[in-house]
Design a protein around this motif. Structure first.
Motif, PDB file in Angstrom:
ATOM      1  N   VAL A   1      36.402  -6.907   9.083  1.00 28.63           N
ATOM      2  CA  VAL A   1      37.808  -7.049   8.711  1.00 28.63           C
ATOM      3  C   VAL A   1      37.935  -7.802   7.393  1.00 28.63           C
ATOM      4  CG1 VAL A   1      40.020  -8.068   9.356  1.00 28.63           C
ATOM      5  CG2 VAL A   1      38.613  -6.948  11.093  1.00 28.63           C
ATOM      6  N   LEU A   2      37.199  -8.886   7.250  1.00 25.68           N
ATOM      7  CA  LEU A   2      37.266  -9.674   6.019  1.00 25.68           C
ATOM      8  C   LEU A   2      36.718  -8.889   4.825  1.00 25.68           C
ATOM      9  CD1 LEU A   2      36.154 -13.186   7.352  1.00 25.68           C
ATOM     10  CD2 LEU A   2      38.470 -12.404   6.796  1.00 25.68           C
ATOM     11  N   ALA A   3      35.654  -8.134   5.040  1.00 29.25           N
ATOM     12  CA  ALA A   3      35.093  -7.325   3.952  1.00 29.25           C
ATOM     13  C   ALA A   3      36.085  -6.261   3.502  1.00 29.25           C
ATOM     14  CB  ALA A   3      33.785  -6.678   4.402  1.00 29.25           C
ATOM     15  N   PHE A   4      36.781  -5.638   4.465  1.00 28.64           N
ATOM     16  CA  PHE A   4      37.797  -4.631   4.133  1.00 28.64           C
ATOM     17  C   PHE A   4      38.939  -5.264   3.345  1.00 28.64           C
ATOM     18  CE2 PHE A   4      41.698  -2.321   4.913  1.00 28.64           C
ATOM     19  CZ  PHE A   4      41.322  -1.001   4.713  1.00 28.64           C
ATOM     20  N   GLN A   5      39.402  -6.427   3.784  1.00 31.44           N
ATOM     21  CA  GLN A   5      40.496  -7.095   3.086  1.00 31.44           C
ATOM     22  C   GLN A   5      40.093  -7.483   1.665  1.00 31.44           C
ATOM     23  OE1 GLN A   5      41.423 -10.282   5.831  1.00 31.44           O
ATOM     24  NE2 GLN A   5      42.931  -9.044   6.945  1.00 31.44           N
ATOM     25  N   MET A   6      38.847  -7.916   1.475  1.00 32.64           N
ATOM     26  CA  MET A   6      38.364  -8.256   0.136  1.00 32.64           C
ATOM     27  C   MET A   6      38.325  -7.008  -0.757  1.00 32.64           C
ATOM     28  SD  MET A   6      37.299 -10.318  -2.136  1.00 32.64           S
ATOM     29  CE  MET A   6      36.806 -11.852  -1.347  1.00 32.64           C
ATOM     30  N   ALA A   7      37.821  -5.906  -0.225  1.00 31.92           N
ATOM     31  CA  ALA A   7      37.764  -4.668  -1.007  1.00 31.92           C
ATOM     32  C   ALA A   7      39.159  -4.188  -1.389  1.00 31.92           C
ATOM     33  CB  ALA A   7      37.022  -3.586  -0.219  1.00 31.92           C
ATOM     34  N   HIS A   8      40.104  -4.318  -0.451  1.00 31.45           N
ATOM     35  CA  HIS A   8      41.480  -3.908  -0.729  1.00 31.45           C
ATOM     36  C   HIS A   8      42.080  -4.780  -1.818  1.00 31.45           C
ATOM     37  CE1 HIS A   8      45.881  -3.466   0.163  1.00 31.45           C
ATOM     38  NE2 HIS A   8      45.497  -2.202   0.189  1.00 31.45           N
ATOM     39  N   ALA A   9      41.827  -6.077  -1.770  1.00 35.48           N
ATOM     40  CA  ALA A   9      42.345  -6.994  -2.789  1.00 35.48           C
ATOM     41  C   ALA A   9      41.731  -6.699  -4.157  1.00 35.48           C
ATOM     42  CB  ALA A   9      42.065  -8.436  -2.384  1.00 35.48           C
ATOM     43  N   GLU A  10      40.438  -6.398  -4.196  1.00 35.48           N
ATOM     44  CA  GLU A  10      39.785  -6.075  -5.469  1.00 35.48           C
ATOM     45  C   GLU A  10      40.358  -4.794  -6.067  1.00 35.48           C
ATOM     46  OE1 GLU A  10      35.703  -5.925  -4.347  1.00 35.48           O
ATOM     47  OE2 GLU A  10      35.360  -8.067  -4.725  1.00 35.48           O
ATOM     48  N   ALA A  11      40.653  -3.800  -5.212  1.00 38.60           N
ATOM     49  CA  ALA A  11      41.233  -2.548  -5.700  1.00 38.60           C
ATOM     50  C   ALA A  11      42.631  -2.786  -6.274  1.00 38.60           C
ATOM     51  CB  ALA A  11      41.280  -1.521  -4.576  1.00 38.60           C
TER      52      ALA A  11
ATOM     53  N   GLU B   1      38.781   4.638 -13.547  1.00 39.90           N
ATOM     54  CA  GLU B   1      39.154   5.537 -12.459  1.00 39.90           C
ATOM     55  C   GLU B   1      39.945   4.789 -11.388  1.00 39.90           C
ATOM     56  OE1 GLU B   1      35.701   8.876 -12.356  1.00 39.90           O
ATOM     57  OE2 GLU B   1      35.169   6.980 -11.426  1.00 39.90           O
ATOM     58  N   ARG B   2      40.679   5.558 -10.599  1.00 39.38           N
ATOM     59  CA  ARG B   2      41.441   4.979  -9.487  1.00 39.38           C
ATOM     60  C   ARG B   2      40.482   4.229  -8.566  1.00 39.38           C
ATOM     61  NH1 ARG B   2      43.519   9.190  -8.071  1.00 39.38           N
ATOM     62  NH2 ARG B   2      45.640   8.981  -8.838  1.00 39.38           N
ATOM     63  N   PRO B   3      40.687   2.935  -8.352  1.00 36.85           N
ATOM     64  CA  PRO B   3      39.752   2.178  -7.510  1.00 36.85           C
ATOM     65  C   PRO B   3      39.863   2.556  -6.044  1.00 36.85           C
ATOM     66  CG  PRO B   3      41.528   0.758  -8.296  1.00 36.85           C
ATOM     67  CD  PRO B   3      41.735   2.087  -8.929  1.00 36.85           C
ATOM     68  N   GLY B   4      38.736   2.515  -5.364  1.00 37.59           N
ATOM     69  CA  GLY B   4      38.714   2.763  -3.935  1.00 37.59           C
ATOM     70  C   GLY B   4      38.275   1.521  -3.191  1.00 37.59           C
ATOM     71  N   LEU B   5      37.995   1.682  -1.925  1.00 39.86           N
ATOM     72  CA  LEU B   5      37.610   0.546  -1.096  1.00 39.86           C
ATOM     73  C   LEU B   5      36.104   0.321  -1.085  1.00 39.86           C
ATOM     74  CD1 LEU B   5      40.078   1.055   1.866  1.00 39.86           C
ATOM     75  CD2 LEU B   5      40.194  -0.644   0.037  1.00 39.86           C
ATOM     76  N   SER B   6      35.376   1.066  -1.906  1.00 41.39           N
ATOM     77  CA  SER B   6      33.951   0.804  -2.070  1.00 41.39           C
ATOM     78  C   SER B   6      33.618   0.363  -3.488  1.00 41.39           C
ATOM     79  CB  SER B   6      33.121   2.038  -1.697  1.00 41.39           C
ATOM     80  OG  SER B   6      33.496   3.148  -2.491  1.00 41.39           O
ATOM     81  N   VAL B   7      34.356   0.866  -4.479  1.00 44.40           N
ATOM     82  CA  VAL B   7      34.128   0.495  -5.880  1.00 44.40           C
ATOM     83  C   VAL B   7      35.473   0.333  -6.574  1.00 44.40           C
ATOM     84  CG1 VAL B   7      33.093   1.154  -8.078  1.00 44.40           C
ATOM     85  CG2 VAL B   7      31.947   1.773  -5.951  1.00 44.40           C
ATOM     86  N   ALA B   8      35.697  -0.812  -7.198  1.00 45.19           N
ATOM     87  CA  ALA B   8      36.961  -1.063  -7.892  1.00 45.19           C
ATOM     88  C   ALA B   8      36.834  -0.941  -9.401  1.00 45.19           C
ATOM     89  CB  ALA B   8      37.484  -2.459  -7.537  1.00 45.19           C
ATOM     90  N   ASP B   9      35.609  -0.804  -9.916  1.00 44.97           N
ATOM     91  CA  ASP B   9      35.423  -0.776 -11.376  1.00 44.97           C
ATOM     92  C   ASP B   9      34.598   0.434 -11.803  1.00 44.97           C
ATOM     93  OD1 ASP B   9      32.998  -1.626 -10.336  1.00 44.97           O
ATOM     94  OD2 ASP B   9      32.600  -3.046 -11.953  1.00 44.97           O
ATOM     95  N   SER B  10      34.980   1.607 -11.304  1.00 37.01           N
ATOM     96  CA  SER B  10      34.283   2.838 -11.660  1.00 37.01           C
ATOM     97  C   SER B  10      34.916   3.455 -12.909  1.00 37.01           C
ATOM     98  CB  SER B  10      34.341   3.827 -10.494  1.00 37.01           C
ATOM     99  OG  SER B  10      33.638   5.019 -10.822  1.00 37.01           O
ATOM    100  N   LEU B  11      34.072   3.827 -13.854  1.00 38.05           N
ATOM    101  CA  LEU B  11      34.525   4.403 -15.123  1.00 38.05           C
ATOM    102  C   LEU B  11      34.336   5.909 -15.099  1.00 38.05           C
ATOM    103  CD1 LEU B  11      35.469   3.324 -18.009  1.00 38.05           C
ATOM    104  CD2 LEU B  11      33.105   3.710 -18.713  1.00 38.05           C
ATOM    105  N   GLY B  12      35.271   6.634 -15.709  1.00 38.45           N
ATOM    106  CA  GLY B  12      35.161   8.078 -15.853  1.00 38.45           C
ATOM    107  C   GLY B  12      35.181   8.482 -17.322  1.00 38.45           C
ATOM    108  N   VAL B  13      34.629   9.653 -17.609  1.00 35.07           N
ATOM    109  CA  VAL B  13      34.618  10.203 -18.967  1.00 35.07           C
ATOM    110  C   VAL B  13      35.204  11.607 -18.911  1.00 35.07           C
ATOM    111  CG1 VAL B  13      33.195  10.937 -20.913  1.00 35.07           C
ATOM    112  CG2 VAL B  13      32.570   8.879 -19.621  1.00 35.07           C
TER     113      VAL B  13
END
Length: 239
Positions: free
Chosen positions: A29-39, A164-176
């Motif tokens: 639960v805490l890991a999910f909440q952290m990922a959501h906050a980072e996104a 790129e639109r951040p998700g719950l696994s990666v918040a800093d993904s770059l696209g080209v």
């Protein structure tokens, strides 16, 4: 090793989560909440231009704004992020350019901050001696904003590095996104895309630069981009 543990080593997805009674385990639960906050933070964080300038030095850039006046409007009105604000196009100087690079904050300025300088440097090394237009940084920008910028610069190929639109696994993904003969009104089918650039289970900067350079050279040589240009470079993974 248990089956779920082996599978979790192969993906960042949340699979095989445990539970405490009828509820998920507290750590999950805490890991999910952290990922959501980072996104959420990645979506709303502004691009730090001073830090970007330091990371890009000695390269310089021209900062331009889209027609979206602020972040809230940008999120509600994608159409405004696809065109320049009044007067911004006049700041661009047309020339005989092969490639125009645009760094766009998109939906994750964090991704641009973390990955765009390194990727851009690697790509420029691989694209010598092509004529590269002066670098542009676009704020409150969508992918299609690159079409107007590339056309104003009179570049043969437009390359947009965008968060790129951040998700719950990666918040800093770059696209080209790469478009040959950029101009307003280009369709998404006329672009080539390289996504998931972040180096933690995605493409690292060197691999992404290899793909970018190959596609750019082929686009310029064949005079096209998008669905008509298939990637045929050697596989990046062994086997």
């Amino acid at each position: 090793m248990a089956g779920w543990e082996r599978l979790r080593m192969a993906t960042r997805a949340r699979i095989g989560l445990g539970r405490a009674g009828d509820a998920p385990a507290l750590r999950d639960v805490l890991a999910f909440q952290m990922a959501h906050a980072e996104a959420r933070d990645a979506v709303h964080a502004p691009l730090d231009l001073d830090r970007l300038a330091a990371d890009l030095a000695p390269l310089s850039f021209l900062a331009l704004r889209s027609a979206a006046p602020d972040r809230a409007t940008y999120l509600r009105r994608p159409d405004l992020g696809r065109r320049l604000a009044p007067g911004e196009a006049a700041k661009l100087q047309a020339g005989e350019h092969d490639i125009a690079f645009i760094l766009a904050d998109g939906l994750s300025a964090t991704a641009v901050q973390h990955h765009a300088p390194a990727l851009l440097r690697a790509a420029l090394e691989r694209l010598r001696p092509h004529r590269v237009a002066p670098l542009v940084v676009a704020l409150q920008a969508r992918v299609a904003l690159g079409d107007e910028i590339g056309a104003a610069l009179r570049a043969r190929l437009c390359v947009v590095l965008i968060g790129e639109r951040p998700g719950l696994s990666v918040a800093d993904s770059l696209g080209v996104y790469m478009t040959f003969a950029p101009r307003p009104g280009r369709a998404d089918s006329e672009r080539n895309c390289i996504s998931n650039i972040h180096g933690r289970g995605g493409l690292d900067h060197a691999a992404a630069a290899d793909k970018l350079a190959w596609l750019a050279r082929e686009a310029l040589a064949r005079g096209l981009s998008g669905v008509g240009l298939k990637e045929e470079m050697n596989p990046l993974l062994p086997g």
